[in-house]
Design a protein around this motif. Structure first.
Motif, PDB file in Angstrom:
ATOM      1  N   ARG A  73      48.114   9.178  11.170  1.00  0.00           N
ATOM      2  CA  ARG A  73      49.539   8.885  11.407  1.00  0.00           C
ATOM      3  C   ARG A  73      50.059   9.397  12.748  1.00  0.00           C
ATOM      4  NH1 ARG A  73      49.836  11.143   6.150  1.00  0.00           N
ATOM      5  NH2 ARG A  73      50.812  12.951   7.121  1.00  0.00           N
ATOM      6  N   LEU A 116      28.390  15.315  10.726  1.00  0.00           N
ATOM      7  CA  LEU A 116      28.895  15.800   9.443  1.00  0.00           C
ATOM      8  C   LEU A 116      29.379  14.618   8.618  1.00  0.00           C
ATOM      9  CD1 LEU A 116      30.927  18.804  10.887  1.00  0.00           C
ATOM     10  CD2 LEU A 116      28.755  18.955   9.669  1.00  0.00           C
ATOM     11  N   LYS A 128      33.201  16.811   1.547  1.00  0.00           N
ATOM     12  CA  LYS A 128      32.323  16.507   2.680  1.00  0.00           C
ATOM     13  C   LYS A 128      32.814  17.250   3.935  1.00  0.00           C
ATOM     14  CE  LYS A 128      32.092  11.696   2.079  1.00  0.00           C
ATOM     15  NZ  LYS A 128      32.609  11.457   0.748  1.00  0.00           N
ATOM     16  N   ALA A 129      31.894  17.849   4.664  1.00  0.00           N
ATOM     17  CA  ALA A 129      32.287  18.644   5.830  1.00  0.00           C
ATOM     18  C   ALA A 129      32.848  17.759   6.936  1.00  0.00           C
ATOM     19  CB  ALA A 129      31.096  19.420   6.365  1.00  0.00           C
ATOM     20  N   VAL A 130      33.983  18.157   7.472  1.00  0.00           N
ATOM     21  CA  VAL A 130      34.624  17.444   8.581  1.00  0.00           C
ATOM     22  C   VAL A 130      34.390  18.191   9.888  1.00  0.00           C
ATOM     23  CG1 VAL A 130      36.842  16.650   9.503  1.00  0.00           C
ATOM     24  CG2 VAL A 130      36.404  16.519   7.049  1.00  0.00           C
ATOM     25  N   PRO A 185      47.255  23.410   8.286  1.00  0.00           N
ATOM     26  CA  PRO A 185      45.866  23.804   8.541  1.00  0.00           C
ATOM     27  C   PRO A 185      45.652  25.322   8.595  1.00  0.00           C
ATOM     28  CG  PRO A 185      46.516  22.009   9.982  1.00  0.00           C
ATOM     29  CD  PRO A 185      47.753  22.446   9.264  1.00  0.00           C
ATOM     30  N   GLY A 224      31.715  14.233   6.512  1.00  0.00           N
ATOM     31  CA  GLY A 224      33.147  13.984   6.402  1.00  0.00           C
ATOM     32  C   GLY A 224      33.817  13.659   7.723  1.00  0.00           C
ATOM     33  N   ASP A 225      33.045  13.752   8.794  1.00  0.00           N
ATOM     34  CA  ASP A 225      33.601  13.513  10.126  1.00  0.00           C
ATOM     35  C   ASP A 225      33.433  12.035  10.457  1.00  0.00           C
ATOM     36  OD1 ASP A 225      34.622  13.903  12.636  1.00  0.00           O
ATOM     37  OD2 ASP A 225      32.789  14.752  13.470  1.00  0.00           O
ATOM     38  N   VAL A 265      32.868  22.139  11.606  1.00  0.00           N
ATOM     39  CA  VAL A 265      32.297  23.480  11.482  1.00  0.00           C
ATOM     40  C   VAL A 265      32.672  24.244  12.744  1.00  0.00           C
ATOM     41  CG1 VAL A 265      30.161  24.813  11.265  1.00  0.00           C
ATOM     42  CG2 VAL A 265      30.343  22.589  10.139  1.00  0.00           C
ATOM     43  N   THR A 299      36.616  17.227   3.398  1.00  0.00           N
ATOM     44  CA  THR A 299      37.413  16.160   2.774  1.00  0.00           C
ATOM     45  C   THR A 299      37.768  16.598   1.355  1.00  0.00           C
ATOM     46  OG1 THR A 299      35.429  15.094   1.949  1.00  0.00           O
ATOM     47  CG2 THR A 299      36.253  14.342   4.080  1.00  0.00           C
ATOM     48  N   GLY A 350      45.723  10.380   6.401  1.00  0.00           N
ATOM     49  CA  GLY A 350      46.146  11.739   6.752  1.00  0.00           C
ATOM     50  C   GLY A 350      46.853  11.859   8.089  1.00  0.00           C
ATOM     51  N   MET A 368      59.039  23.493  12.212  1.00  0.00           N
ATOM     52  CA  MET A 368      58.094  22.705  11.426  1.00  0.00           C
ATOM     53  C   MET A 368      58.421  23.007   9.982  1.00  0.00           C
ATOM     54  SD  MET A 368      54.911  23.618  13.940  1.00  0.00           S
ATOM     55  CE  MET A 368      54.135  22.116  13.468  1.00  0.00           C
ATOM     56  N   ASP A 369      58.673  21.959   9.211  1.00  0.00           N
ATOM     57  CA  ASP A 369      59.261  22.210   7.898  1.00  0.00           C
ATOM     58  C   ASP A 369      58.268  22.241   6.750  1.00  0.00           C
ATOM     59  OD1 ASP A 369      58.627  19.586   7.539  1.00  0.00           O
ATOM     60  OD2 ASP A 369      60.682  18.869   7.377  1.00  0.00           O
ATOM     61  N   PHE A 370      56.960  22.142   7.056  1.00  0.00           N
ATOM     62  CA  PHE A 370      56.017  22.141   5.936  1.00  0.00           C
ATOM     63  C   PHE A 370      55.778  23.557   5.405  1.00  0.00           C
ATOM     64  CE2 PHE A 370      53.522  21.527   9.938  1.00  0.00           C
ATOM     65  CZ  PHE A 370      52.881  22.750   9.992  1.00  0.00           C
ATOM     66  N   LYS A 383      55.264  17.899  -1.412  1.00  0.00           N
ATOM     67  CA  LYS A 383      54.465  16.679  -1.290  1.00  0.00           C
ATOM     68  C   LYS A 383      53.246  16.920  -0.369  1.00  0.00           C
ATOM     69  CE  LYS A 383      55.190  11.760  -0.542  1.00  0.00           C
ATOM     70  NZ  LYS A 383      54.874  11.210   0.721  1.00  0.00           N
ATOM     71  N   TRP A 398      54.785  20.000  18.932  1.00  0.00           N
ATOM     72  CA  TRP A 398      55.169  18.597  18.727  1.00  0.00           C
ATOM     73  C   TRP A 398      56.532  18.252  19.331  1.00  0.00           C
ATOM     74  CZ3 TRP A 398      59.369  16.517  16.091  1.00  0.00           C
ATOM     75  CH2 TRP A 398      60.141  17.417  15.353  1.00  0.00           C
ATOM     76  N   VAL A 446      27.166  24.391   4.804  1.00  0.00           N
ATOM     77  CA  VAL A 446      26.640  23.204   5.472  1.00  0.00           C
ATOM     78  C   VAL A 446      25.371  23.612   6.218  1.00  0.00           C
ATOM     79  CG1 VAL A 446      27.117  21.478   7.240  1.00  0.00           C
ATOM     80  CG2 VAL A 446      28.995  22.364   5.841  1.00  0.00           C
ATOM     81  N   GLN A 459      49.536  29.877  25.978  1.00  0.00           N
ATOM     82  CA  GLN A 459      49.637  29.271  24.642  1.00  0.00           C
ATOM     83  C   GLN A 459      51.042  28.705  24.475  1.00  0.00           C
ATOM     84  OE1 GLN A 459      48.401  32.275  25.272  1.00  0.00           O
ATOM     85  NE2 GLN A 459      46.404  32.444  24.317  1.00  0.00           N
ATOM     86  N   HIS A 485      56.741  12.599   8.805  1.00  0.00           N
ATOM     87  CA  HIS A 485      56.378  13.984   8.470  1.00  0.00           C
ATOM     88  C   HIS A 485      56.431  14.826   9.745  1.00  0.00           C
ATOM     89  CE1 HIS A 485      54.890  12.922   4.474  1.00  0.00           C
ATOM     90  NE2 HIS A 485      54.299  11.874   5.028  1.00  0.00           N
ATOM     91  N   CYS A 486      56.461  16.130   9.565  1.00  0.00           N
ATOM     92  CA  CYS A 486      56.396  16.996  10.738  1.00  0.00           C
ATOM     93  C   CYS A 486      54.936  17.072  11.203  1.00  0.00           C
ATOM     94  CB  CYS A 486      56.904  18.390  10.364  1.00  0.00           C
ATOM     95  SG  CYS A 486      56.848  19.524  11.743  1.00  0.00           S
ATOM     96  N   PHE A 518      50.859  16.054   2.361  1.00  0.00           N
ATOM     97  CA  PHE A 518      50.919  15.103   3.481  1.00  0.00           C
ATOM     98  C   PHE A 518      49.575  14.919   4.171  1.00  0.00           C
ATOM     99  CE2 PHE A 518      50.918  18.058   7.041  1.00  0.00           C
ATOM    100  CZ  PHE A 518      51.447  19.225   6.517  1.00  0.00           C
ATOM    101  N   ASP A 519      48.572  15.624   3.719  1.00  0.00           N
ATOM    102  CA  ASP A 519      47.206  15.431   4.230  1.00  0.00           C
ATOM    103  C   ASP A 519      46.271  16.024   3.190  1.00  0.00           C
ATOM    104  OD1 ASP A 519      45.845  15.009   7.290  1.00  0.00           O
ATOM    105  OD2 ASP A 519      44.654  16.090   5.827  1.00  0.00           O
ATOM    106  N   ARG A 560      32.437  27.461  15.427  1.00  0.00           N
ATOM    107  CA  ARG A 560      31.357  28.340  15.881  1.00  0.00           C
ATOM    108  C   ARG A 560      31.823  29.791  15.880  1.00  0.00           C
ATOM    109  NH1 ARG A 560      29.781  24.648  21.037  1.00  0.00           N
ATOM    110  NH2 ARG A 560      32.046  24.726  21.253  1.00  0.00           N
TER     111      ARG A 560
END
Lengths: 403, 403
Positions: free
Chosen positions: B243, B170, A113-115, A377, B172-173, A117, A109, B239, A371-373, A45, B309, A95, A306, B302-303, A47-48, A119
């Protein structure tokens, strides 16, 4: 006996590759806008709906490579799947930036459409990989040309002037040789030159040597450690950044160097690749208590900052499998095959989702699914199928058969 | 009986605050260059010399606040400690940007050279907090003025034109009301107006109302959830981003709103703060299996894609302690005190390092220490001492004594 085991592993890996390809063909395609969804839950499914450009480029590359080099994937369905992503990328990835130049977006998106960028150079790198490999199967000269043009831009940013990336020049931000950069360029050189005319090989020859030398600079502490960030002239950097180790990344560099050493018939480079970039990261990175490879470590034993440092991620295990199997296939040293089996055992008993297909990506230190996905990203149709594809080919070579 | 328990908790909290102040006084000060080291190992050893500006500002604020409002910390040593950071900040935090304006750096070298500048408002926010509070104890009018000037800049970025932050525009931002922004400005308004003339209060009155209204927009799903990001007019975003829940952050907003409701004698705001920003985040965020508050959650189950997380971080527990104790002190509802005790029990049995002092910051889901440092890029002299300080004051009020 080892042949029987190799044969079994080959069968499992090959079946796994089929399952993974099916998963992404079935769930990731956006029939409406083109391109691929990459945030995919455990059961397929979405989810995003954001489309991450690294992952678009990698998926185009992977489909195209499978189509071009593996008989059972040389079918219209796979080619169409590759083209769908290629068209989306060409239409939307670039872009315009405020300096009158352009960059590839990091994230789009669903309708392009750019969300965001970044560097850095990596969106462009995966764009080049996608265009070159897809160009090979479609025969589209424009794509090939585009791959070369973006490659020129990348070389300019890395070796001449990086100010176009948009990072402000700050006095305390000292120049760094971050291993990802020469590794990535080396990977692109291999992509652009594979099977091409001598002219093309010559064109990138100096760059290839430069990349290898820049990667080798990461051998530090009198040859006892691979450090992720060093100074441009190969000295250790101060602080956490300088002490950082990323075993999976070093292992990936290891097999890039092994491929290079084989092409050049360079035994010294082969030895450096195996001793320093395959053996050392395994030795420092393997979790003696729970098994699996840590994500980040500090060479002096401090705790990395980290938060995910002790998690077991899918991709370092993918890189380790390729690195040890390739090292074994080049040297036939049995201890390298033993390690491969050890990593194989951990990987295949922890990451694949037997129920719904594909692999989980993120485990806690003790090996539980955190994390189960299946896609997110940074996890797309790339490390798992590339690993399975590479291992299948190496195993076929070892077993003396061709699929 | 509850009074005896409160008395015991008060003693423990007060002793803990002393220990924490001692830890940072002893280990974090850079005698050579001024300012504070913030990357501090479990035993006080500096493991990285970078100076994070958020944490410099917060530490100046915390020392100054303790000096100004707590008798036992009203001593020259604490004042000097605050000044040392304030001077460093004023000297080095501001960096000229390419558009001819300035920003506060995110990270500096030990001798004050900028390493990184974020394209957000938060370095400047903590700069304002530091300058205002330090200005109150030194009586330095320039500092006060500087705090107000930077505040004007912040308001301009948030409410008029954010392009000076350096983020590219941007398509989409999409514009987002991220809860951190109005929360932070509300916190700054409370800082700048506390105990000041009616004129100052009036100046920020409209902003204060705007902040509250912007924070309340995060009540979503018919009042059943606090979502971290909403549209500027208070609609749910699509997305993962839309959420996302951050229970610790919602709890922090909760006690900011409770302070506000007390000042305004606004019972309706008090009720919204407790029902929506204190109760709901606890209900969704408490881990029924292992105890403790999750860091991130997805409202649809969702995860989350944030790798951390399911970790238990110190600061959400700090905010929860303040929120529940403040809610109890304002309402005297026993169930709120029960919750406080429950969170107190988890927090004090998991985070403090009994051996070397201060608190661990990062636990795995099952409560084991995952990162053993006391200070890092995001953990400084702030959430722990602020929590202990706030709780001590509220407990003193409840117990009818003043320290």
């Amino acid at each position: 006996m080892s042949t029987v085991m190799l044969q079994e592993v080959r069968e499992r890996i090959s079946k796994e590759l089929d399952t993974v390809v099916d998963f992404w063909l079935k769930y990731s395609h956006d029939k409406e806008h083109g391109g691929y969804f990459t945030c995919i839950g455990k059961d397929g499914k979405i989810f995003d709906e954001l489309k991450y450009v690294w992952l678009q480029g990698r998926q185009v590359w992977m489909y195209s490579r499978l189509y071009r080099t593996v008989d059972r994937f040389h079918k219209p369905e796979i080619l169409e799947a590759a083209k769908a992503g290629g068209e989306f990328l060409r239409k939307f990835a670039r872009v315009s930036t405020s300096n009158g130049q352009w960059k590839c977006a990091f994230c789009l998106t669903k309708d392009g459409k750019a969300v965001k960028v970044q560097r850095t150079i990596f969106s462009e790198c995966f764009y080049v990989m996608a265009m070159d490999e897809l160009g090979r199967v479609t025969g589209d000269k424009d794509m090939q040309l585009e791959a070369e043009q973006v490659m020129e831009q990348l070389i300019y940013w890395v070796r001449v002037d990086g100010s176009g990336l948009g990072r402000p020049q700050l006095l305390g931000d000292v120049p760094t040789n971050s291993m990802a950069v020469p590794m990535m360029l080396l990977c692109l050189v291999q992509q652009l030159t594979e099977g091409r005319d001598q002219e093309v090989v010559e064109k990138y020859k100096e760059l290839s040597s430069w990349c290898v030398q820049q990667v080798l600079q990461h051998i530090q502490r009198n040859g006892t450690a691979i450090l992720e960030n060093v100074s441009p002239d190969g000295a250790e950097l101060p602080g956490c950044q300088g002490r950082l180790q990323n075993p999976g990344h070093a292992l990936e560099a290891g097999w890039f160097l092994l491929q290079c050493s084989a092409q050049r018939e360079d035994k010294e480079l082969q030895r450096a690749a195996i001793d320093k970039f395959v053996e050392l990261p395994y030795q420092c990175g393997w979790d003696q208590e729970h098994g699996g490879l840590f994500y980040f470590l500090d060479v002096d034993g401090h705790c990395p900052t980290q938060l995910e440092w002790n998690m077991k991620l899918w991709w370092p295990h993918c890189e380790a499998l390729i690195a040890f199997l390739m090292a074994y296939s080049q040297t036939k040293k049995p201890e390298l095959l033993d390690r491969f089996f050890q990593i194989y055992e951990y990987t295949f008993s922890h990451f694949p989702d037997v129920k719904n297909g594909e692999w989980f990506g993120y485990l806690s230190q003790d090996g539980k699914v955190a994390m189960d996905f299946k896609g997110g990203p940074f996890k797309g149709f790339f490390h798992v199928p590339r690993c399975l594809y590479m291992c299948e080919r190496i195993l076929d070579d070892l077993l003396g058969s061709s699929s």
